[in-house]
Enzyme design. Structure first.
Site, PDB file in Angstrom:
ATOM      1  N   HIS A  85      45.286  -2.900 -32.616  1.00 42.79           N
ATOM      2  CA  HIS A  85      46.125  -4.108 -32.730  1.00 42.79           C
ATOM      3  C   HIS A  85      45.413  -5.255 -33.426  1.00 42.79           C
ATOM      4  O   HIS A  85      45.801  -6.411 -33.269  1.00 42.79           O
ATOM      5  CB  HIS A  85      46.622  -4.545 -31.337  1.00 42.79           C
ATOM      6  CG  HIS A  85      47.575  -3.562 -30.716  1.00 42.79           C
ATOM      7  ND1 HIS A  85      47.898  -3.547 -29.373  1.00 42.79           N
ATOM      8  CD2 HIS A  85      48.292  -2.544 -31.269  1.00 42.79           C
ATOM      9  CE1 HIS A  85      48.760  -2.568 -29.125  1.00 42.79           C
ATOM     10  NE2 HIS A  85      49.010  -1.940 -30.254  1.00 42.79           N
ATOM     11  N   ALA A  91      37.862  -1.689 -13.518  1.00 42.66           N
ATOM     12  CA  ALA A  91      37.091  -0.910 -14.498  1.00 42.66           C
ATOM     13  C   ALA A  91      35.624  -1.329 -14.500  1.00 42.66           C
ATOM     14  O   ALA A  91      34.734  -0.494 -14.706  1.00 42.66           O
ATOM     15  CB  ALA A  91      37.696  -1.106 -15.888  1.00 42.66           C
TER      16      ALA A  91
HETATM   17  C1  BJW Z   1      43.085  -3.482 -14.709  1.00 45.73           C
HETATM   18  C2  BJW Z   1      42.233  -4.553 -14.373  1.00 45.73           C
HETATM   19  C3  BJW Z   1      40.903  -4.237 -14.092  1.00 45.73           C
HETATM   20  C4  BJW Z   1      44.187  -5.355 -14.760  1.00 45.73           C
HETATM   21  N1  BJW Z   1      40.499  -2.951 -14.165  1.00 45.73           N
HETATM   22  N2  BJW Z   1      42.673  -2.234 -14.755  1.00 45.73           N
HETATM   23  C5  BJW Z   1      59.115   3.584 -28.782  1.00 45.73           C
HETATM   24  C6  BJW Z   1      59.943   3.305 -27.711  1.00 45.73           C
HETATM   25  C7  BJW Z   1      60.264   1.986 -27.389  1.00 45.73           C
HETATM   26  C8  BJW Z   1      59.769   0.924 -28.141  1.00 45.73           C
HETATM   27  C9  BJW Z   1      58.957   1.203 -29.179  1.00 45.73           C
HETATM   28  C10 BJW Z   1      58.636   2.508 -29.502  1.00 45.73           C
HETATM   29  N3  BJW Z   1      57.818   2.479 -30.577  1.00 45.73           N
HETATM   30  C11 BJW Z   1      57.614   1.207 -30.924  1.00 45.73           C
HETATM   31  C12 BJW Z   1      58.309   0.406 -30.106  1.00 45.73           C
HETATM   32  C13 BJW Z   1      58.367  -1.079 -30.182  1.00 45.73           C
HETATM   33  C14 BJW Z   1      57.136  -1.749 -29.617  1.00 45.73           C
HETATM   34  C15 BJW Z   1      56.948  -1.360 -28.149  1.00 45.73           C
HETATM   35  O1  BJW Z   1      56.127  -0.554 -27.775  1.00 45.73           O
HETATM   36  N4  BJW Z   1      57.687  -2.009 -27.273  1.00 45.73           N
HETATM   37  C16 BJW Z   1      57.587  -1.733 -25.826  1.00 45.73           C
HETATM   38  C17 BJW Z   1      57.155  -3.009 -25.109  1.00 45.73           C
HETATM   39  C18 BJW Z   1      58.901  -1.215 -25.363  1.00 45.73           C
HETATM   40  N5  BJW Z   1      55.954  -1.394 -30.390  1.00 45.73           N
HETATM   41  C19 BJW Z   1      55.680  -1.988 -31.555  1.00 45.73           C
HETATM   42  O2  BJW Z   1      56.427  -2.812 -32.047  1.00 45.73           O
HETATM   43  C20 BJW Z   1      54.385  -1.578 -32.244  1.00 45.73           C
HETATM   44  N6  BJW Z   1      54.630  -1.248 -33.609  1.00 45.73           N
HETATM   45  C21 BJW Z   1      55.195  -0.107 -33.974  1.00 45.73           C
HETATM   46  O3  BJW Z   1      55.509   0.747 -33.189  1.00 45.73           O
HETATM   47  O4  BJW Z   1      55.349   0.032 -35.351  1.00 45.73           O
HETATM   48  C22 BJW Z   1      56.279   0.971 -35.827  1.00 45.73           C
HETATM   49  C23 BJW Z   1      57.588   0.239 -35.877  1.00 45.73           C
HETATM   50  C24 BJW Z   1      57.787  -0.702 -36.851  1.00 45.73           C
HETATM   51  C25 BJW Z   1      58.999  -1.351 -36.910  1.00 45.73           C
HETATM   52  C26 BJW Z   1      59.976  -1.083 -35.965  1.00 45.73           C
HETATM   53  C27 BJW Z   1      59.741  -0.140 -34.971  1.00 45.73           C
HETATM   54  C28 BJW Z   1      58.523   0.529 -34.923  1.00 45.73           C
HETATM   55  C29 BJW Z   1      53.422  -2.751 -32.276  1.00 45.73           C
HETATM   56  C30 BJW Z   1      52.950  -3.135 -30.928  1.00 45.73           C
HETATM   57  C31 BJW Z   1      52.077  -4.383 -31.023  1.00 45.73           C
HETATM   58  C32 BJW Z   1      51.667  -4.908 -29.650  1.00 45.73           C
HETATM   59  N7  BJW Z   1      51.077  -6.187 -29.822  1.00 45.73           N
HETATM   60  C33 BJW Z   1      50.489  -6.839 -28.655  1.00 45.73           C
HETATM   61  C34 BJW Z   1      50.013  -8.259 -29.091  1.00 45.73           C
HETATM   62  C35 BJW Z   1      48.727  -8.146 -29.935  1.00 45.73           C
HETATM   63  C36 BJW Z   1      48.180  -9.461 -30.308  1.00 45.73           C
HETATM   64  C37 BJW Z   1      47.891 -10.345 -29.115  1.00 45.73           C
HETATM   65  O5  BJW Z   1      46.991 -10.061 -28.300  1.00 45.73           O
HETATM   66  O6  BJW Z   1      48.563 -11.376 -28.986  1.00 45.73           O
HETATM   67  O7  BJW Z   1      49.399  -6.066 -28.159  1.00 45.73           O
HETATM   68  S1  BJW Z   1      51.595  -6.950 -27.264  1.00 45.73           S
HETATM   69  C38 BJW Z   1      50.358  -6.663 -26.032  1.00 45.73           C
HETATM   70  O8  BJW Z   1      50.612  -5.408 -25.351  1.00 45.73           O
HETATM   71  C39 BJW Z   1      49.045  -6.474 -26.819  1.00 45.73           C
HETATM   72  C40 BJW Z   1      48.402  -5.351 -26.064  1.00 45.73           C
HETATM   73  O9  BJW Z   1      47.424  -4.708 -26.871  1.00 45.73           O
HETATM   74  C41 BJW Z   1      49.570  -4.474 -25.697  1.00 45.73           C
HETATM   75  C42 BJW Z   1      49.309  -3.541 -24.536  1.00 45.73           C
HETATM   76  O10 BJW Z   1      49.064  -4.245 -23.356  1.00 45.73           O
HETATM   77  P1  BJW Z   1      47.963  -3.716 -22.345  1.00 45.73           P
HETATM   78  O11 BJW Z   1      46.637  -3.813 -22.982  1.00 45.73           O
HETATM   79  O12 BJW Z   1      48.369  -2.410 -21.805  1.00 45.73           O
HETATM   80  O13 BJW Z   1      48.003  -4.876 -21.228  1.00 45.73           O
HETATM   81  P2  BJW Z   1      48.967  -4.994 -19.952  1.00 45.73           P
HETATM   82  O14 BJW Z   1      48.880  -6.388 -19.474  1.00 45.73           O
HETATM   83  O15 BJW Z   1      50.303  -4.453 -20.226  1.00 45.73           O
HETATM   84  O16 BJW Z   1      48.290  -4.022 -18.870  1.00 45.73           O
HETATM   85  C43 BJW Z   1      47.035  -4.318 -18.275  1.00 45.73           C
HETATM   86  C44 BJW Z   1      46.730  -3.222 -17.283  1.00 45.73           C
HETATM   87  O17 BJW Z   1      45.416  -3.409 -16.812  1.00 45.73           O
HETATM   88  C45 BJW Z   1      47.647  -3.211 -16.058  1.00 45.73           C
HETATM   89  O18 BJW Z   1      48.120  -1.876 -15.860  1.00 45.73           O
HETATM   90  C46 BJW Z   1      46.737  -3.649 -14.895  1.00 45.73           C
HETATM   91  O19 BJW Z   1      47.069  -3.008 -13.686  1.00 45.73           O
HETATM   92  C47 BJW Z   1      45.398  -3.220 -15.405  1.00 45.73           C
HETATM   93  N8  BJW Z   1      44.249  -4.015 -14.928  1.00 45.73           N
HETATM   94  N9  BJW Z   1      42.906  -5.696 -14.392  1.00 45.73           N
HETATM   95  C48 BJW Z   1      41.339  -1.964 -14.460  1.00 45.73           C
HETATM   96  N10 BJW Z   1      39.968  -5.177 -13.739  1.00 45.73           N
END
Ligand code: BJW
Length: 240
Positions: free
Chosen positions: A112, A224
């Site tokens: 990302h 973690a």
């Molecule tokens: C602990 C802890 C500790 C806490 N120890 N654990 C298929 C189906 C449906 C939708 C889509 C699909 N394909 C694509 C999509 C659309 C979309 C998507 O996925 N949407 C879903 C939300 C439904 N995806 C996209 O748009 C992606 N692009 C794409 O697919 O391109 C092709 C395309 C193009 C055009 C149209 C369609 C498709 C791009 C995704 C970009 C995500 N960007 C972000 C922001 C980045 C910049 C920023 O930081 O501002 O990335 S959003 C945000 O979420 C960020 C993260 O990297 C990402 C994931 O989050 P993460 O890291 O998992 O964090 P959390 O908070 O969700 O979870 C934290 C976890 O840690 C929790 O489980 C806690 O329990 C745990 N935890 N403390 C261990 N100490």
């Protein structure tokens, strides 16, 4: 432990949870997650940037400052230690904070982007420097377009080659870690399933997971920053 010590090829997918113990907020944790306070469609889409570039630039400038002040934690250090022991190790991160590299991880794939880099919204090219004349956001020195952080927003494609390399790592590893990620954002989330289908042992480390130990799936509930160093200690009798 045998699975970790004996693995020839290891891949790890990390998310915001690994940096939580460095003081950086996750996205979706109740109360503390960024998306509890802000709407992703206002800040993390190209449309949001077009609507209000100043707001988006300033939000990322604030986060860049927090990330710059944050320090890698024992979880980051333990992954760097695993890399030193493993024959092949690929760290795939969704995080934009650069903390894995600062903890000395070498083979890091950033799905990302990285908040320290800036690119032109118009030309889609990286921009190293620009004139600091107080404009927010600043303008591209080549084309005059608006500058944006080099991160991947919703609806945008991930860097193609990087994602290909991540897929390859998931397919060819024999041990796959999913650490501190909710697994809700595609296509990163699908890497765990890719690895599972290709026959890897999966190890999930998360605060929100049912503890489980089966031959091909281990779910370790807890921070973690505590679990990973403990795994390193047990596998190689050294400090993470
Ligand atoms: C602990 C802890 C500790 C806490 N120890 N654990 C298929 C189906 C449906 C939708 C889509 C699909 N394909 C694509 C999509 C659309 C979309 C998507 O996925 N949407 C879903 C939300 C439904 N995806 C996209 O748009 C992606 N692009 C794409 O697919 O391109 C092709 C395309 C193009 C055009 C149209 C369609 C498709 C791009 C995704 C970009 C995500 N960007 C972000 C922001 C980045 C910049 C920023 O930081 O501002 O990335 S959003 C945000 O979420 C960020 C993260 O990297 C990402 C994931 O989050 P993460 O890291 O998992 O964090 P959390 O908070 O969700 O979870 C934290 C976890 O840690 C929790 O489980 C806690 O329990 C745990 N935890 N403390 C261990 N100490």
């Amino acid at each position: 432990m045998e699975a970790l010590r004996g693995a020839k090829s290891i891949a790890a997918l990390t998310g915001a949870g690994i940096s939580a113990e460095s003081g950086l907020p996750t996205f979706r944790d109740p109360q503390t997650g960024l998306w509890e306070k802000f709407r992703p469609e206002d800040l993390a889409t190209p449309e949001a940037f077009q609507r209000n570039p100043k707001l988006v630039w300033e939000w990322y400038a604030h986060r860049r400052e927090l990330m710059g002040q944050a320090q890698p934690n024992p979880g980051h250090a333990a992954l760097a230690a695993i890399e030193r022991h493993a024959a092949t190790f690929t760290l795939v991160t969704q995080n934009i904070d650069g903390l894995h590299q600062r903890a000395d991880s070498r083979n890091v794939l950033e799905l990302h982007g990285n908040i320290t880099r800036t690119r032109c919204f118009e030309e889609d090219t990286l921009v190293e420097s620009w004139s600091a004349n107080g404009e927010v956001p600043p303008h591209c020195p080549r084309c005059g377009g608006l500058l944006r952080p080099d991160v991947v927003w919703f609806g945008e494609s991930l860097p193609e080659e990087t994602f290909e390399q991540a897929l390859e790592a998931a397919i060819f590893c024999d041990l796959f870690f999913s650490i501190g990620t909710s697994g809700l954002v595609e296509p990163a989330a699908s890497l765990t399933e890719v690895a599972r289908r290709a026959g890897a042992t999966i190890v999930v480390i998360n605060l929100e997971v049912e503890p489980l130990a089966s031959p091909d799936l281990y779910q370790l509930n807890g921070p973690a920053g505590q679990i990973l160093p403990e795994l390193v200690r047990q596998a190689w009798r050294e400090e993470g």
